[in-house]
Design an enzyme around this catalytic site. Sequence first.
Site, mmCIF file in Angstrom:
data_model
loop_
_atom_site.group_PDB
_atom_site.id
_atom_site.type_symbol
_atom_site.label_atom_id
_atom_site.label_comp_id
_atom_site.label_asym_id
_atom_site.label_seq_id
_atom_site.Cartn_x
_atom_site.Cartn_y
_atom_site.Cartn_z
ATOM 1 N N GLU A 71 0.779 -1.230 0.000
ATOM 2 C CA GLU A 71 0.000 0.000 0.000
ATOM 3 C C GLU A 71 0.814 1.286 0.000
ATOM 4 O O GLU A 71 0.348 2.310 -0.476
ATOM 5 C CB GLU A 71 -0.926 -0.003 1.229
ATOM 6 N N SER A 462 -46.335 -24.399 45.369
ATOM 7 C CA SER A 462 -45.921 -24.694 46.739
ATOM 8 C C SER A 462 -44.446 -24.433 47.009
ATOM 9 O O SER A 462 -44.038 -24.411 48.173
ATOM 10 C CB SER A 462 -46.237 -26.155 47.061
#
Length: 820
Positions: A71, A462
């Site tokens: 690059e 319960s």
Amino acid sequence: MLIALSIAAVFHIYGQDLPSHERLANYTPPTISRIYSSEGRIIDEFSRERRLFTPADDIPDLVKQAFISAEDKNFYSHGGYDARGIAAAIFEAVRSRGENVRGASTITQQVMKNFLLSGDRRIERKIKEIILATRIEETLTKEKILELYLNEIFLGQNSYGVTAAAQTYFNKSLRELAPHEAAMLASMPKAPSDYHPVRNRDRLLQRRDFVLEEMFENGFINQSTYEAEIAQPLRSVQNGDFTRFSVGLPPRDYFTDEIRRQLSQDFGEGEFFSGGFSVRATIDPEMQEEAAEGLRRQLEKYDRDRGRWRGTGVVLPEEALTNEETWRKALSEARVPRDITLDGEWHPAVVLEIEAQQMRLGIDGVDADENAPHVVPRSDIAWLPGDFFETFKRGEVVLVRKMVDDDSGAFLRWTLRQVPEVQGGFVAMDVNTGRVLAMQGGFSYEHSVFNRTTQAKRQPGSSFKPFVFAAALDSGYSPATIVIDAPIEIDTPQGIWRPRNSSNKFYGPTPLRTGIEQSRNLMTIRLAQEVGMDVVADYAERFGVYDDMGRFLANSLGSEETTLYNMVAAYAMFANGGERVRPTLVDRVQDRYGKTVYAHDPRDCVECDDPNIPSTRGPLIVSDRERVMDPITAYQLTSMMKGVVDRGTARGAIDLPVPVAGKTGTTNDARDVWFVGFTSNIVAGCYIGYDQPRGLGRGAYGSSMCGPVFQDFMQEAIKKYGGGPFKVPPGGQFLKIDRFTGARLRDDAEGDYVVAEYFRDGEEPVFGFSVTGGFAMGNDLELFERGESEEVKEVTTSTGEKATVGGKASFGSMSSGGLY
């Protein structure tokens, strides 16, 4: 001179109102957040952009050199832009009359474009790019600029930055990359979509070789390395040359998704998905497998007992069945669960041929095998009422697994499976720290992501009663206090409410202990009325079961909805002696820099730095947790719930080598069944029910359905974590009591009716006092006598099924006591 002035004027005009380049100095790119198990293994990751931030010092020179060669070979010498490169690009554009416009951006310019500007190729953007590049070169070092670039750049396959790309394409770390692999990554920034390693293989190979040549010409690799590397074939994960990184991760499940949900609330969703968090989860992978298997096994057992085929609901079109290639492609895309491993892996399959005695399948991911033919025999659907022709059709997608011999492991046949309609949840945590060791929010996460452990609000039935009894014990009652078990009538706006016991029997004056062991509804209502629903609700809220509990008597029987997660955390406080527990799925969260931003355990380890601690004990850890219950009350309640397991409603379902306490729960019509229990160090709970509540049928109880899930899990948990007697707090004394009558017994009394109750020092137990709750008891009421069997009877129904029922009760003559 005129040209120079003109250029200066242009740069001055475009240099106005540009984005601030200085904020790049503190820029933190969006980064993957990862979740680790308690053993330090990656178990999940979350991100919108798959990026793993890596400081410049940790990026190998080889990787930097590859990108610089590809690059910007003059990166270390220019001042932000490359004048020669720009001139060459302008010349090429003029020569081709605009047909060949190529970029001449340096790495610094690309950083400016990616962070601060748009990506178009207009001349105005280029000028701004150059201006910002020169400014950033004056602000940041070259290494910092390179760090920004190599962490931000998009390299295809949803990979941002070189570290994520190395993992995506090679399943390697940056330091493991060979030069030709680094060169392949450096080929991507030009146009990732045009350099796919499979679709554009030749083009990518040509670009890779160009980068290697540039690396050689720039002196980054020598002649022999260049020749060796350029001869290497183009290999990648996408081409099947390497195993995908994700293969090493377990499938996403309820545990990690709940972490995502909770941390997104705490830190914000955007920050969680982009903040680069390292999350140390509390999960124990071995225990998680046990939890998932135990819940799945019970859900499947119940579903198969119903004898109804629903399948997946997915059918492949006829044109997809023309040949193996087409049906395999269509089957791989079918949206069916693939995360189930009950008794082996469950595979998606498609019905290809239906015959009277067998059905031929095509199985996803499994090649045809003469020794394991892809057929299902007629005997495999003996649990279904119909035959193959009545139940299945060609193209239907089903789930199958291998059935093997239990002893030899030899293949027997393929067997059909289906995801049960009934669902449930299971969670286990440490009673002292609240660390969640395992969580299963349903049968299959891929089938349904709804977490029934934390998100489903159900009636606990319960299993809520211990909070009523806790309120009573802290209000001056004892386990030997007598409560009247007799019919009650309550006038409500909806009419007369006549609650009853599950057994349809009445037991008259009964000690508190027996009331919870046998889960007596009528005793619980009288107790709640006597203590006051305001007190009961305060206890439930203090323990975190509810935020704002309704003050209605029916809620004393667990009619108000809550989550399994809240219930199990509340039970942990019974088990640890009454100290506040805040449940957590996370031990610690660190940000991208390793700084701890959350730690769950605030306790002080006062001896952790002392090298002289004897090897026979651990360091002293001081707890500053809030006390939510008197420790003697917590022990009394624990002892009573141990009786639930030893001789109460959970007897026969739980049989473990260490003391266990717990409570069953079954709501009206068995719409929800529960069991929550604990040892001295681990608490766990289960609930089972339909997502759209409806009755589970006769014979469905918390003990019979959730009990086995708890039993299977705790058998393995005890092997790993141990367990022992429940700790007896100081300040009390044991007295022997008749558990049927509550009468005081001699210290040498023995027998199954004898129980040692713990009473506070200085408090003389009062025997013979009865709690009525303001409800009178008729004098001709038929009571269940001591010595009678409390077992319900098994009967055969009109459909031939077995069911359990209690005897019919006589209401005698009774009074509502004037309530309501």
